[in-house]
Design a protein around this motif. Sequence first.
Motif, PDB file in Angstrom:
ATOM      1  N   UNK A   1       0.793  -1.126   0.003  1.00 26.94           N
ATOM      2  CA  UNK A   1      -0.067  -0.031   0.051  1.00 26.94           C
ATOM      3  C   UNK A   1       0.821   1.220  -0.056  1.00 26.94           C
ATOM      4  N   UNK A   2       2.058   1.033   0.453  1.00 29.69           N
ATOM      5  CA  UNK A   2       3.027   2.181   0.321  1.00 29.69           C
ATOM      6  C   UNK A   2       3.421   2.938  -1.130  1.00 29.69           C
ATOM      7  N   UNK A   3       3.139   1.954  -2.158  1.00 28.65           N
ATOM      8  CA  UNK A   3       3.554   2.376  -3.447  1.00 28.65           C
ATOM      9  C   UNK A   3       3.167   3.412  -4.060  1.00 28.65           C
ATOM     10  N   UNK A   4       1.747   3.890  -3.858  1.00 27.12           N
ATOM     11  CA  UNK A   4       1.258   5.117  -4.511  1.00 27.12           C
ATOM     12  C   UNK A   4       1.502   6.249  -3.458  1.00 27.12           C
ATOM     13  N   UNK A   5       1.509   6.098  -2.202  1.00 30.27           N
ATOM     14  CA  UNK A   5       1.897   7.231  -1.681  1.00 30.27           C
ATOM     15  C   UNK A   5       3.411   7.616  -1.846  1.00 30.27           C
ATOM     16  N   UNK A   6       4.222   6.737  -1.901  1.00 30.48           N
ATOM     17  CA  UNK A   6       5.641   7.030  -2.258  1.00 30.48           C
ATOM     18  C   UNK A   6       5.746   7.915  -3.474  1.00 30.48           C
ATOM     19  N   UNK A   7       5.131   7.210  -4.498  1.00 32.70           N
ATOM     20  CA  UNK A   7       5.111   7.987  -6.072  1.00 32.70           C
ATOM     21  C   UNK A   7       4.659   9.226  -6.084  1.00 32.70           C
ATOM     22  N   UNK A   8       3.487   9.629  -5.269  1.00 34.19           N
ATOM     23  CA  UNK A   8       3.005  10.968  -5.381  1.00 34.19           C
ATOM     24  C   UNK A   8       3.631  11.955  -4.528  1.00 34.19           C
ATOM     25  N   UNK A   9       4.129  11.531  -3.548  1.00 30.80           N
ATOM     26  CA  UNK A   9       4.968  12.436  -2.632  1.00 30.80           C
ATOM     27  C   UNK A   9       6.466  12.609  -3.308  1.00 30.80           C
ATOM     28  N   UNK A  10       6.836  11.979  -3.938  1.00 23.35           N
ATOM     29  CA  UNK A  10       8.218  12.218  -4.646  1.00 23.35           C
ATOM     30  C   UNK A  10       7.849  13.105  -5.733  1.00 23.35           C
ATOM     31  N   UNK A  11       6.860  13.012  -6.538  1.00 18.53           N
ATOM     32  CA  UNK A  11       6.555  13.875  -7.853  1.00 18.53           C
ATOM     33  C   UNK A  11       6.197  15.391  -7.031  1.00 18.53           C
ATOM     34  N   UNK A  12       5.313  15.462  -6.154  1.00 17.32           N
ATOM     35  CA  UNK A  12       5.173  16.672  -5.581  1.00 17.32           C
ATOM     36  C   UNK A  12       6.118  17.384  -5.048  1.00 17.32           C
ATOM     37  N   UNK A  13       6.996  16.516  -4.289  1.00 21.09           N
ATOM     38  CA  UNK A  13       8.333  17.256  -3.746  1.00 21.09           C
ATOM     39  C   UNK A  13       9.295  17.667  -4.811  1.00 21.09           C
ATOM     40  N   UNK A  14       9.454  16.982  -5.904  1.00 28.24           N
ATOM     41  CA  UNK A  14      10.297  17.354  -6.674  1.00 28.24           C
ATOM     42  C   UNK A  14       9.709  18.564  -7.487  1.00 28.24           C
ATOM     43  N   UNK A  15       8.576  18.553  -8.193  1.00 26.11           N
ATOM     44  CA  UNK A  15       7.990  19.847  -8.782  1.00 26.11           C
ATOM     45  C   UNK A  15       8.217  21.168  -7.836  1.00 26.11           C
ATOM     46  N   UNK A  16       7.973  20.911  -6.351  1.00 25.88           N
ATOM     47  CA  UNK A  16       7.749  22.139  -5.666  1.00 25.88           C
ATOM     48  C   UNK A  16       9.168  22.559  -5.436  1.00 25.88           C
ATOM     49  N   UNK A  17      10.250  21.790  -5.299  1.00 23.04           N
ATOM     50  CA  UNK A  17      11.871  22.346  -5.388  1.00 23.04           C
ATOM     51  C   UNK A  17      12.213  22.921  -6.429  1.00 23.04           C
ATOM     52  N   UNK A  18      11.927  22.093  -7.682  1.00 18.93           N
ATOM     53  CA  UNK A  18      12.491  22.905  -8.715  1.00 18.93           C
ATOM     54  C   UNK A  18      11.680  24.160  -9.138  1.00 18.93           C
ATOM     55  N   UNK A  19      10.391  24.191  -8.770  1.00 20.74           N
ATOM     56  CA  UNK A  19       9.855  25.442  -8.826  1.00 20.74           C
ATOM     57  C   UNK A  19      10.384  26.544  -8.124  1.00 20.74           C
ATOM     58  N   UNK A  20      10.822  26.279  -6.740  1.00 23.10           N
ATOM     59  CA  UNK A  20      11.218  27.290  -5.838  1.00 23.10           C
ATOM     60  C   UNK A  20      12.768  27.907  -6.508  1.00 23.10           C
ATOM     61  N   UNK A  21      13.469  26.719  -7.075  1.00 19.96           N
ATOM     62  CA  UNK A  21      14.891  27.076  -7.803  1.00 19.96           C
ATOM     63  C   UNK A  21      14.767  28.099  -8.740  1.00 19.96           C
ATOM     64  N   UNK A  22      13.783  27.469  -9.661  1.00 20.92           N
ATOM     65  CA  UNK A  22      13.644  28.277 -10.908  1.00 20.92           C
ATOM     66  C   UNK A  22      13.068  29.549 -10.868  1.00 20.92           C
ATOM     67  N   UNK A  23      12.315  29.808  -9.655  1.00 22.00           N
ATOM     68  CA  UNK A  23      11.484  31.026  -9.482  1.00 22.00           C
ATOM     69  C   UNK A  23      12.363  32.168  -8.852  1.00 22.00           C
ATOM     70  N   UNK A  24      13.362  31.831  -8.428  1.00 20.18           N
ATOM     71  CA  UNK A  24      14.160  32.599  -7.279  1.00 20.18           C
ATOM     72  C   UNK A  24      14.838  33.921  -8.001  1.00 20.18           C
ATOM     73  N   UNK A  25      14.593  34.918  -7.586  1.00 23.92           N
ATOM     74  CA  UNK A  25      15.156  36.244  -8.380  1.00 23.92           C
ATOM     75  C   UNK A  25      16.511  35.964  -8.970  1.00 23.92           C
ATOM     76  N   UNK A  26      16.751  36.385 -10.075  1.00 20.99           N
ATOM     77  CA  UNK A  26      17.915  36.321 -10.725  1.00 20.99           C
ATOM     78  C   UNK A  26      18.517  34.844 -11.310  1.00 20.99           C
ATOM     79  N   UNK A  27      17.646  33.992 -10.891  1.00 18.73           N
ATOM     80  CA  UNK A  27      18.091  32.426 -11.145  1.00 18.73           C
ATOM     81  C   UNK A  27      19.259  32.012 -10.535  1.00 18.73           C
ATOM     82  N   UNK A  28      19.437  32.705  -9.398  1.00 14.97           N
ATOM     83  CA  UNK A  28      20.668  32.256  -8.451  1.00 14.97           C
ATOM     84  C   UNK A  28      20.272  31.843  -7.059  1.00 14.97           C
ATOM     85  N   UNK A  29      19.609  30.806  -6.895  1.00 18.30           N
ATOM     86  CA  UNK A  29      18.897  30.336  -5.495  1.00 18.30           C
ATOM     87  C   UNK A  29      20.088  30.156  -4.778  1.00 18.30           C
ATOM     88  N   UNK A  30      19.887  30.376  -3.538  1.00 24.95           N
ATOM     89  CA  UNK A  30      20.930  30.351  -2.439  1.00 24.95           C
ATOM     90  C   UNK A  30      21.275  28.760  -2.322  1.00 24.95           C
TER      91      UNK A  30
END
Length: 441
Positions: free
Chosen positions: A310-339
Amino acid sequence: MPVDPVARPAARTVPVPSAELPAPDGPPGGRAAWLAWSVAVSVYVLAVIHRTSLGVAGLDAAHRFGIGASALSAFSILQVLVYAAMQIPVGLLVDRFGPRRVLLAGVVLLSAGQLAFALSSAFGPALASRAVIGCGDAMTFISVLRVAARWFPAAQNPLVAQLTGLAGMGGNLVSTAVLAQALHSQGWTATFSAVAVLGAGVFALVVLLLREAPVGSAAPGAVPAPAVDRPPLLTQIRHCWREPGTRLGLWVHFTTQFPGNAFSLLWGLPYLVEGQGMSRGSAAGLLTVLVASTMAFGLLFGRLLSRSAAARMPITLTVIAATGVCWGAALAWPGGHPPLWLIVLLILVMGSNGPASLVGLDYARAYNPGHRLGTASGIANMGGFLATMVTLLGVGVLLDAASGGAGTYSAGAFRLAFCWLYAPLLLGTVMILRLRRAVAS
């Protein structure tokens, strides 16, 4: 209530040919199983070294062959394309002839391709050599999983699959920590020639020590099954594809694997060095963090999956969401230079991508009978590499477009190019959500 796929009715599967039946008491596990797995997985570790060797040599390759980002991405794209295209043929070969023979063929192709790459001084021959490496690489992972399925009880297979990925990260670590330094000190030809020579030792290890099935259990391909027991190749593929669990496995693999894969295979080092202004040493250190994170997530996901499907789908969706959010934060950082802390967090999260992609192979394994596990695993294993190929191409084209063909890439160019990640990420997520309902029904 959804039914656990491991306990699904047998009516949905075709009868297992007699040559594929496990030993009467089931796979034994134990020390002999771990020995067989260790020998088989050494080939996969070698394959990952070959696969990821270009990831630390991207800037050197661009200089050696006088090429830009689009042409540089062609190396990895062709390698991944061949890998993906070979998955179904390799799955069929494993089902018919057994994993030991396929692993040996893989070692030969890996070594030949890497030696040709070491000696190449022009773009064309070097490109062809990466295709040969991709073909050899394609023969390893599915074969290791097949050996594990013959030796370990079914409940242990998710954990063993994660440990296989974990061992592969050892090969990635060799690339990031050893090859990067060797390229600087020994040069191109000596470094890649040494990698090619490693194959001789691994080949001997497989010949001398690998038994692909326990005593008393017929190994796949060891005794030809009667022709009536062998479905035609296209029929076998069609049966696998009609199973929703196989298709769900493909899309899980597609969506979860590619961000970290594209980053480690090619674009991570250029992004950190040219886009973020880091030294090569610091960038290589961060790629090592990616490897360490992958290892940690592999252990975590392996434990979770071995306890409950039963852990298969929760792992899958959590990883997809976390990856999308982190890339979004890095790409949206002003100047393109995230800390630095955000870059480190992004890399840590991408470490979950590879282990999560193995959930796709677990779906394929759980929803298919034993005699077609190789074919089903091959179909599922295509997904992430198809997405990686699309990502490598898209990022390379956008980098060249953003830089006007200058050959050097700013933070803004990388910012634009990495937005392409969201195209395969969104497509895969939609397909997972659609097939999730079909599999659960």
